[in-house]
Design an enzyme around this catalytic site. Structure first.
Site, PDB file in Angstrom:
ATOM      1  N   CYS A   1       0.555  -1.218   0.020  1.00 10.30           N
ATOM      2  CA  CYS A   1       0.024  -0.244   0.311  1.00 10.30           C
ATOM      3  C   CYS A   1       0.780   1.264   0.111  1.00 10.30           C
ATOM      4  CB  CYS A   1      -1.079  -0.023   1.347  1.00 10.30           C
ATOM      5  SG  CYS A   1      -2.402   1.109   1.085  1.00 10.30           S
TER       6      CYS A   1
ATOM      7  N   HIS B   1      -3.547  -5.789   1.097  1.00 11.83           N
ATOM      8  CA  HIS B   1      -3.807  -5.986   2.544  1.00 11.83           C
ATOM      9  C   HIS B   1      -3.961  -7.614   2.954  1.00 11.83           C
ATOM     10  CE1 HIS B   1      -2.212  -2.013   3.890  1.00 11.83           C
ATOM     11  NE2 HIS B   1      -3.365  -1.463   3.081  1.00 11.83           N
TER      12      HIS B   1
END
Length: 489
Positions: free
Chosen positions: A334, A434
């Site tokens: 991310c 994630h």
């Protein structure tokens, strides 16, 4: 409602364990936290976000997480300001003093969510925030006593004996609270006791006499609680001093994780830390990235640009380049993925003054533009080119593209999209996904690439096993029948 004498007294884990305990009794249990402050968030099925602790509590109760379990989530972006997420959606950013003016209208959303859960539950276990005795924040409070009064919910107060001063903290809370707030408290629990419990019998009596609240339990320390996903950065530090972790060589492959001030979604690391053949070393300020690391992970960030500045200030950019020259691997998750690219642009002022543009680390041929719309979704797909499947979630602000992403994507997502980027030699990768390592298939893929043994760990089964043992532990040391009686009054 479980309130605490302070932050990190164990409220989140107590609620999770009690959710599992009462759910196993056949009750329809729902967790609830009116206001949470955390950069460790989870994505709900309907595309909202809530605190990670409430997602774990929902799992303990055997139900999917809902945005109504944590209607107000604050995600700090600086020392004095935070993103404000209401019922799963970001509504803006506010500085600490400004946020106090928002609370009356936020209470409406909190009570709305609480009402929705009440209609589908036999028992709601509410978690407070911080300390119950913060008199300076009592006016307009929506997180502790303000909510308890508005919703008519009885309170149990928790103190942490492990940090010391538990008698003073519980008795002191009673002294600080006004009579109407003190009357909401129906009992107390002392958490994280170590040693012979008979030695604290006089202490429990003293607290009960001075406060007028009955003792509901003395809970011994439960060491495996540290293996469950943590709510905030303190939960990262479960292995002792970082220099000790870096120097350990008896646990196989070393994975280094530079810890920046705005690290987010750090529970991505938890499954790796449970692998017997892996040491996850958290690299803190002034520490170098160790030369012996096989993999360096750049984790998520709530403020990518500021964390990138911090990364360079520590000299970690130089260490990372040396690590790559030595043949090491790098994975950006991310915000970490955004840092690995050539450029990060912020035309809308998402993280500071509009129009900022900063050079990335230049290890992937991509560039990121920060955008107002947050991407929140569960995803499935396969990593490329090996085709290993995964389940995970996206939670990011920004669009990343470039030759690295189009020519060498990290993953093929179900539905046709691609995600992430990989360097030409395959040793540097970045992704917005994630939860990769919580998927056993992906974790085994990475361990194989790093030369670590395949332990056969079933991570999801491990989490449920620990929740079951936590429920047994609390059932043995808390008067749960009395808790039910209190909730029914």
């Amino acid at each position: 409602m479980v309130q605490g004498t302070g932050s990190n007294v164990g409220k989140s884990l107590l609620v999770a364990g009690l959710c599992r305990f009462f759910a196993r009794r056949g009750l329809r249990v729902r967790p609830f936290k009116p206001q949470n402050m955390s950069n460790n968030a989870a994505v709900t099925a309907d595309g909202g976000e809530i605190g990670r602790a409430q997602a774990l509590q929902a799992r303990a109760a055997g139900i999917p997480p809902s945005v109504h379990m944590n209607p107000v989530l604050l995600k700090p972006q600086s020392e004095v300001g935070a993103q404000v997420v209401v019922q799963g959606r970001m509504i803006g950013t506010a500085r600490a003093r400004e946020y106090q003016l928002w609370k009356p209208r936020l209470l409406e959303a909190v009570l709305d969510s609480f009402g929705r859960l009440s209609r589908e539950a036999d028992l709601i276990l509410v978690e407070g925030a911080g300390s119950a005795s913060e008199a300076n924040l009592r006016a307009g409070d929506i997180a502790n006593m303000g909510f308890a009064h508005a919703a008519g919910v009885p309170v149990v107060l928790v103190g942490d004996i492990d940090r010391g001063g538990v008698i003073a903290s519980l008795v002191g809370t009673r002294a600080v609270l006004d009579e109407t707030d003190a009357a909401m408290i129906r009992g107390f629990i002392v958490n994280r006791f170590r040693g012979d419990p008979t030695l604290f019998e006089d202490g429990m009596r003293f607290i009960a006499e001075r406060t007028g609240w009955p003792a509901l339990g003395l809970v011994p320390h439960f060491s495996d609680a540290a293996r469950l996903p943590a709510e905030d950065g303190l939960g990262l530090r479960r292995d002792g001093p970082r220099d000790e972790a870096v120097e350990r060589r008896d646990k196989g492959v070393l994975i280094a994780v530079p810890v920046t001030p705005r690290i987010a979604n750090f529970d991505d690391l938890d499954p790796l830390r449970d692998e017997p053949g892996v040491t996850v070393a958290l690299i803190e300020p002034s520490m170098p990235i160790p030369a012996s690391a096989a993999l360096v992970i750049l984790p998520g960030s709530k403020s990518t640009i500021e964390d990138l500045h911090f990364f360079r200030e520590q000299g970690w950019d130089i260490d990372l380049a040396a690590h790559y020259r030595r043949g090491g691997r790098v994975l950006g998750l991310c915000g970490g993925y955004q840092m690995l690219g050539r450029l990060i642009e912020d035309p809308h002022g998402i993280e500071g003054p509009p129009g900022r543009a900063v050079q990335g680390l230049g290890l992937l041929d991509v560039a990121t533009t920060l955008m107002p719309e947050k991407q929140l979704r569960h995803v499935t797909g396969t990593t490329m080119p090996d085709g290993t499947p995964f389940c995970g979630y996206e939670m990011h602000i920004g669009v990343t593209d470039g030759a690295g992403a189009t020519e060498r994507p990290f993953a093929q997502l179900c539905g046709g999209r691609t995600d992430g980027a990989v360097s030409a030699d395959g040793r540097i990768a970045g992704t917005y996904v994630h939860g990769l390592f919580a998927d056993d298939r992906q974790r085994m893929r990475w361990l194989e690439m790093l030369g670590a043994p395949n332990s056969g760990l079933d991570y999801q089964a491990l989490v449920d096993e620990i929740l079951d043992r936590l429920a047994d532990h609390l059932g043995a040391h808390i008067d749960c029948d009395q808790l039910l009686a209190i909730s029914a009054r």
